[in-house]
Design a protein around this motif. Structure first.
Motif, mmCIF file in Angstrom:
data_model
loop_
_atom_site.group_PDB
_atom_site.id
_atom_site.type_symbol
_atom_site.label_atom_id
_atom_site.label_comp_id
_atom_site.label_asym_id
_atom_site.label_seq_id
_atom_site.Cartn_x
_atom_site.Cartn_y
_atom_site.Cartn_z
ATOM 1 N N ALA A 1 71.345 45.532 19.872
ATOM 2 C CA ALA A 1 72.367 45.933 18.907
ATOM 3 C C ALA A 1 72.894 44.732 18.125
ATOM 4 O O ALA A 1 73.562 44.888 17.107
ATOM 5 N N ILE A 2 72.605 43.516 18.613
ATOM 6 C CA ILE A 2 72.937 42.282 17.906
ATOM 7 C C ILE A 2 71.631 41.692 17.392
ATOM 8 O O ILE A 2 70.688 41.507 18.159
ATOM 9 N N SER A 3 71.560 41.417 16.125
ATOM 10 C CA SER A 3 70.311 40.971 15.514
ATOM 11 C C SER A 3 69.851 39.633 16.078
ATOM 12 O O SER A 3 70.585 38.648 16.063
ATOM 13 N N MET A 4 68.619 39.587 16.588
ATOM 14 C CA MET A 4 67.972 38.354 17.035
ATOM 15 C C MET A 4 66.466 38.585 16.949
ATOM 16 O O MET A 4 65.791 38.874 17.938
ATOM 17 N N ARG B 1 65.219 55.985 15.212
ATOM 18 C CA ARG B 1 63.931 56.641 14.989
ATOM 19 C C ARG B 1 62.775 55.807 15.547
ATOM 20 O O ARG B 1 61.795 56.351 16.071
ATOM 21 N N ARG B 2 62.893 54.482 15.447
ATOM 22 C CA ARG B 2 61.848 53.617 16.002
ATOM 23 C C ARG B 2 61.841 53.704 17.528
ATOM 24 O O ARG B 2 60.777 53.736 18.150
ATOM 25 N N ALA B 3 63.030 53.734 18.116
ATOM 26 C CA ALA B 3 63.123 53.855 19.572
ATOM 27 C C ALA B 3 62.469 55.143 20.059
ATOM 28 O O ALA B 3 61.710 55.142 21.036
ATOM 29 N N VAL B 4 62.741 56.249 19.365
ATOM 30 C CA VAL B 4 62.143 57.537 19.744
ATOM 31 C C VAL B 4 60.630 57.481 19.599
ATOM 32 O O VAL B 4 59.895 58.010 20.450
ATOM 33 N N ARG B 5 60.148 56.818 18.563
ATOM 34 C CA ARG B 5 58.699 56.715 18.364
ATOM 35 C C ARG B 5 58.052 55.912 19.485
ATOM 36 O O ARG B 5 56.959 56.250 19.956
ATOM 37 N N HIS B 6 58.706 54.843 19.928
ATOM 38 C CA HIS B 6 58.200 54.077 21.067
ATOM 39 C C HIS B 6 58.073 54.975 22.300
ATOM 40 O O HIS B 6 57.076 54.899 23.028
ATOM 41 N N LEU B 7 59.076 55.797 22.529
ATOM 42 C CA LEU B 7 59.044 56.704 23.687
ATOM 43 C C LEU B 7 57.861 57.660 23.582
ATOM 44 O O LEU B 7 57.158 57.908 24.568
ATOM 45 N N GLU B 8 57.663 58.186 22.398
ATOM 46 C CA GLU B 8 56.553 59.130 22.190
ATOM 47 C C GLU B 8 55.198 58.470 22.420
ATOM 48 O O GLU B 8 54.224 59.145 22.780
ATOM 49 N N LYS B 9 55.147 57.151 22.238
ATOM 50 C CA LYS B 9 53.898 56.419 22.465
ATOM 51 C C LYS B 9 53.768 55.922 23.902
ATOM 52 O O LYS B 9 52.819 55.212 24.235
ATOM 53 N N GLY B 10 54.723 56.298 24.748
ATOM 54 C CA GLY B 10 54.633 55.950 26.163
ATOM 55 C C GLY B 10 55.232 54.623 26.556
ATOM 56 O O GLY B 10 55.023 54.138 27.669
ATOM 57 N N ARG B 11 55.989 53.997 25.657
ATOM 58 C CA ARG B 11 56.611 52.713 25.965
ATOM 59 C C ARG B 11 57.992 52.912 26.585
ATOM 60 O O ARG B 11 58.696 53.849 26.236
ATOM 61 N N VAL B 12 58.364 51.999 27.462
ATOM 62 C CA VAL B 12 59.733 51.959 27.982
ATOM 63 C C VAL B 12 60.562 51.119 27.014
ATOM 64 O O VAL B 12 60.175 50.006 26.656
ATOM 65 N N VAL B 13 61.690 51.646 26.579
ATOM 66 C CA VAL B 13 62.554 50.933 25.632
ATOM 67 C C VAL B 13 63.775 50.409 26.375
ATOM 68 O O VAL B 13 64.453 51.166 27.085
ATOM 69 N N ILE B 14 64.042 49.117 26.227
ATOM 70 C CA ILE B 14 65.192 48.488 26.876
ATOM 71 C C ILE B 14 66.205 48.137 25.800
ATOM 72 O O ILE B 14 65.901 47.374 24.874
ATOM 73 N N PHE B 15 67.405 48.689 25.931
ATOM 74 C CA PHE B 15 68.464 48.419 24.958
ATOM 75 C C PHE B 15 69.350 47.284 25.464
ATOM 76 O O PHE B 15 69.946 47.377 26.544
ATOM 77 N N GLY B 16 69.446 46.214 24.698
ATOM 78 C CA GLY B 16 70.348 45.108 25.014
ATOM 79 C C GLY B 16 71.437 45.013 23.954
ATOM 80 O O GLY B 16 71.389 45.683 22.924
ATOM 81 N N GLY B 17 72.416 44.175 24.222
ATOM 82 C CA GLY B 17 73.478 43.946 23.244
ATOM 83 C C GLY B 17 74.578 44.980 23.251
ATOM 84 O O GLY B 17 75.419 44.999 22.343
#
Length: 241
Positions: free
Chosen positions: A107-110, A120-136
């Motif tokens: 959530a903090i740009s780096m 929308r990008r996070a949801v697309r990652h999920l649909e492709k089978g990736r685990v998404v880790i939210f930091g910040g």
């Protein structure tokens, strides 16, 4: 005969505390603790469950504690948010060593270490089978990572928030201090708020209540417990309407 059971949930948000990554001491990053978590996450991902993670930063720096020592509260909270990104990268490393594809979004740009949070990008990652880790966290001071978990779970359409703790559910008092503490198998959001149960902060509980987002509080330090929760076994405490 092979089991024909299917996971109860298709998309989940797992909330991990920073202290959990610190092992027994709850400080710093324990390679053993991180690997153990990663193995449980892989076990669930292999079931075909879409997973997002929100991780705290209390093992490195906690904004509220910093403000008590003289650091301006907003500055301390930003420091804590940066700590969550360090933890997110540690989890990413452990997961990818186990063959689990991951993406870290902050959530903090780096840009050098993480993608920006884009729903929308996070949801697309999920649909492709990736685990998404939210930091910040949420990217804003005065909000906890519990609130970030409630917000992100709603945004990405998770079916449940799994809150990983060191105890096997929610009690009416601290079970480590009170041997007669009562454990709830199910409890309402409003009761958690009224009894001021310190499992999640009031903002997170309220956000989940408003959006009808169930929460399961469970002990992740028991082997295979995460998988049991996802399969629908009676593990931990369910918080609902």
């Amino acid at each position: 005969m092979k089991s024909t059971r299917h996971p109860k949930y298709e998309r989940i948000l797992l909330k991990l505390s920073g202290e959990a990554l610190g092992g027994e001491q709850g400080v710093g990053i324990s390679a053993q603790a991180v690997r153990s978590m990663a193995e449980q996450i892989r076990e669930v991902r292999e079931l075909g469950v879409q997973m997002v993670l929100v991780v705290g930063g209390g093992n490195i720096f906690r904004g509220l504690s910093g403000s008590e020592k003289g650091i301006e509260r907003a500055t301390g909270d930003y420091m804590g948010m940066l700590a969550t990104v360090i933890n997110a990268l540690a989890l990413q490393d452990a997961l990818e060593k186990l063959g689990v594809a991951t993406r870290v979004q902050s959530a903090i740009s780096m840009a050098q270490v993480a993608e920006p949070f884009i729903r929308r990008r996070a949801v697309r990652h999920l649909e492709k089978g990736r685990v998404v880790i939210f930091g910040g966290g949420t990217g804003n001071p005065y909000f906890s990572t519990d609130t970030a978990a409630a917000l992100r779970a709603t945004e990405i359409g998770a079916e449940v928030i799994l809150k990983a703790t060191k105890v096997d559910g929610i009690y009416d008092s601290d079970p480590k201090k009170n041997a007669k503490a009562k454990r709830y198998s199910q409890i309402r959001y409003i009761d958690c708020l009224q009894q001021q149960l310190k499992v999640m902060d009031s903002t997170a509980f309220s956000l989940c209540m408003d959006n009808r987002m169930p929460i399961i509080v469970f002990d992740m330090f028991r082997p295979h417990n995460l998988k049991r929760v996802v399969m629908g076994d009676k593990v931990g405490t369910l918080v609902t309407l």
